[in-house]
Design a protein around this motif. Structure first.
Motif, PDB file in Angstrom:
ATOM      1  N   LEU A 206       0.836  -1.201   0.000  1.00  0.00           N
ATOM      2  CA  LEU A 206       0.000   0.000   0.000  1.00  0.00           C
ATOM      3  C   LEU A 206       0.869   1.248   0.000  1.00  0.00           C
ATOM      4  CD1 LEU A 206      -2.847  -0.863   2.545  1.00  0.00           C
ATOM      5  CD2 LEU A 206      -3.126  -0.405   0.116  1.00  0.00           C
ATOM      6  N   ASN A 207       0.433   2.262  -0.760  1.00  0.00           N
ATOM      7  CA  ASN A 207       1.184   3.520  -0.814  1.00  0.00           C
ATOM      8  C   ASN A 207       0.976   4.352   0.451  1.00  0.00           C
ATOM      9  OD1 ASN A 207       2.210   3.003  -3.400  1.00  0.00           O
ATOM     10  ND2 ASN A 207       0.334   3.783  -4.379  1.00  0.00           N
ATOM     11  N   ALA A 217      -7.291  -3.136   4.641  1.00  0.00           N
ATOM     12  CA  ALA A 217      -7.794  -4.291   3.888  1.00  0.00           C
ATOM     13  C   ALA A 217      -8.876  -3.860   2.902  1.00  0.00           C
ATOM     14  CB  ALA A 217      -8.350  -5.337   4.852  1.00  0.00           C
ATOM     15  N   ILE A 218      -9.694  -2.891   3.295  1.00  0.00           N
ATOM     16  CA  ILE A 218     -10.720  -2.373   2.382  1.00  0.00           C
ATOM     17  C   ILE A 218     -10.054  -1.627   1.225  1.00  0.00           C
ATOM     18  CG2 ILE A 218     -12.645  -0.740   2.181  1.00  0.00           C
ATOM     19  CD1 ILE A 218     -13.363  -1.465   5.080  1.00  0.00           C
ATOM     20  N   GLN A 219      -8.970  -0.891   1.531  1.00  0.00           N
ATOM     21  CA  GLN A 219      -8.228  -0.209   0.463  1.00  0.00           C
ATOM     22  C   GLN A 219      -7.654  -1.200  -0.543  1.00  0.00           C
ATOM     23  OE1 GLN A 219      -5.429   3.039   1.239  1.00  0.00           O
ATOM     24  NE2 GLN A 219      -6.152   3.116   3.363  1.00  0.00           N
ATOM     25  N   LEU A 220      -7.163  -2.341  -0.039  1.00  0.00           N
ATOM     26  CA  LEU A 220      -6.626  -3.364  -0.936  1.00  0.00           C
ATOM     27  C   LEU A 220      -7.706  -3.961  -1.824  1.00  0.00           C
ATOM     28  CD1 LEU A 220      -4.168  -5.345   1.373  1.00  0.00           C
ATOM     29  CD2 LEU A 220      -3.554  -4.097  -0.707  1.00  0.00           C
TER      30      LEU A 220
END
Length: 365
Positions: A206-207, A217-220
Motif C-alpha cells: 500500500l502507498n 484491507a478495504i483499500q486493498l
C-alpha cells in the motif's frame, strides 16, 4: 379627544404571533463547552508533571535502562550527553519546551523518536479500542434491555450473573480462556497477532497505509485479507469488550428500571400503552443519558485493559509496546505513551461532556 386604547390580537380577531423559539444552543451551552475544553490543559499538565517526576524517582532514565550493560565511564558519558546530570527542574523545563514543539524525546533502548512509536503503534490500539467498544455496546445495551424487561425473572438473574463475571474476571485470564477454547480446542480463530504473514506482506504494497488493518484491507479490495484481519481481531475485541460490557449491562438495567418507575411512564401505562412501546418510545432514550456520561470513564478502562489484552494476544499496539518498554525500563518511551493515553482520555471525556449537554440541558447548570 380620548386616548386610543391598545387592542390585543385576541380582541381584534387576529391570530397571535408566537414568540420566537429560544435557540437550543444558547450562550450558556457555548460557555459550558469552552470551560470543559480549557480544563483539558491543566489536566494534561498535572499528569505530565506527575509522570515526569515519578519516572525520575529512581534516578536518571539512562542508568535505569542501561545500568549493568555499560561501563561506568560510558554510562556517565551518555548521561552527560543527554543532559540528565543537570538539575531536575532544568530537565523538567526542557522537557516542557520539547512537548510544546511536539518533541517527546528518543527511546533509550532502540533509539527511535517517541513520536514515531506513537504514530506507528497508536493505530493498532485505536482499532482494538473501537472494536472492543462496539462489542461492549452491543452486548451491554442489548442484555441490559432484556434484563430490565424481565426484571426479577430467570433471564434477569442470569444476565446479572454474566455481567458480574465479565466485570470481575481479569482481562488477561479471559483472554487466555478464549485462546484455549477457540484457538487450541476448536481451532476456529488465530491465537495471536493482527494478521497473518501473507496479509502483512500485502499491506506493505500500500502507498498510504493508515495502520488500521480493517481500513487498509478495504483499500486493498481483497476480501480474503479483510476476513483474515477480522478473524484475528475477534478474540482480543471480545476479551476487552466484555470487561466494559459488564458495566453497561448493570447501568442500562438500573436506569431503564428507574425510568419505568417515573410518573410519566405510569401515566402512559394507565392509558393502555403496551410495555414494548413504553420501552421503545418512552423509557429508552432518558435512560441513555447516564450511559453517555459513564462512557468517557469506560474509554479510560479500555485503554488500561489494552495493555494486558495486547500483551496476551501479541497485538502490537501501544499497550504491547508499553509493556515492553516498562520491562526494559525505558522511561522516555513510557512517558510519551502515558502522556498520549492521558490526552486521549481527556479529549474523549470532553466529547462525552458535550454530547451529554446536548442530550440533557440540565448538565450545563
Amino acid at each position: 379627544m380620548s386616548a386610543a386604547v391598545p387592542v390585543s390580537p385576541a380582541d381584534s380577531g387576529q391570530t397571535a404571533i408566537p414568540k420566537a423559539r429560544k435557540n437550543h444552543l444558547s450562550a450558556g451551552f457555548f460557555k459550558f463547552v469552552l470551560c470543559r475544553f480549557l480544563l483539558i490543559i491543566p489536566t494534561v499538565f498535572i499528569l505530565v508533571t506527575v509522570v515526569f517526576f515519578v519516572m525520575r524517582a529512581t534516578g536518571d532514565p539512562i542508568s535505569a535502562a542501561m545500568g549493568g550493560r555499560l561501563t561506568q565511564a560510558e554510562l556517565q558519558k551518555r548521561i552527560h550527553a543527554a543532559g540528565y546530570d543537570r538539575p531536575l527542574i532544568v530537565q523538567y523545563w526542557e522537557y516542557l519546551k520539547g512537548l510544546l514543539h511536539g518533541d517527546l524525546g528518543t527511546t533509550l533502548t532502540d533509539n527511535q523518536p517517541v513520536v514515531n512509536i506513537l504514530l506507528h503503534y497508536g493505530a493498532a490500539t485505536l482499532e482494538l479500542a473501537i472494536l472492543a467498544l462496539i462489542v461492549a455496546l452491543i452486548v451491554g445495551i442489548g442484555l441490559g434491555r432484556v434484563a430490565a424487561r424481565h426484571r426479577d425473572h430467570a433471564a434477569d438473574a442470569g444476565i446479572r450473573c454474566f455481567a458480574i463475571l465479565c466485570y470481575a474476571t481479569p482481562v488477561f485470564f479471559l483472554g487466555l480462556v478464549l485462546k484455549l477454547v477457540f484457538s487450541v480446542l476448536l481451532d476456529w480463530l488465530p491465537s495471536s497477532g493482527r494478521a497473518s504473514l501473507v496479509s502483512e506482506l500485502k499491506f506493505s504494497n500500500l502507498n498510504d497505509p493508515t495502520g488500521l488493518y480493517i481500513v487498509d484491507a478495504i483499500q486493498l479490495g481483497d476480501m480474503s485479507v479483510l476476513l483474515d484481519v477480522l478473524k484475528h481481531a475477534i478474540l482480543p475485541a471480545l476479551a476487552l469488550g466484555l470487561l466494559t460490557a459488564g458495566v453497561f449491562v448493570r447501568l442500562v438495567r438500573t436506569n431503564v428500571i428507574s425510568t419505568f418507575n417515573t410518573g410519566y411512564i405510569e401515566a402512559a401505562r394507565s392509558r393502555g400503552v403496551s410495555e414494548k412501546r413504553l420501552m421503545k418510545k418512552h423509557a429508552w432514550k432518558p435512560s441513555l443519558i447516564p450511559i453517555i456520561t459513564v462512557m468517557g470513564m469506560q474509554v479510560a478502562m479500555l485503554l488500561a485493559g489494552a495493555v494486558l489484552t495486547e500483551t496476551t494476544f501479541e497485538w502490537k499496539g501501544l499497550g504491547f509496546m508499553l509493556s515492553n518498554y516498562l520491562k526494559a525500563r525505558d522511561f522516555v518511551a513510557v512517558q510519551g505513551i502515558v502522556i498520549l493515553i492521558a490526552l486521549i482520555v481527556s479529549v474523549v471525556n470532553f466529547i462525552v461532556d458535550v454530547v451529554s449537554a446536548l442530550v440533557d440541558p440540565r448538565v450545563r447548570y
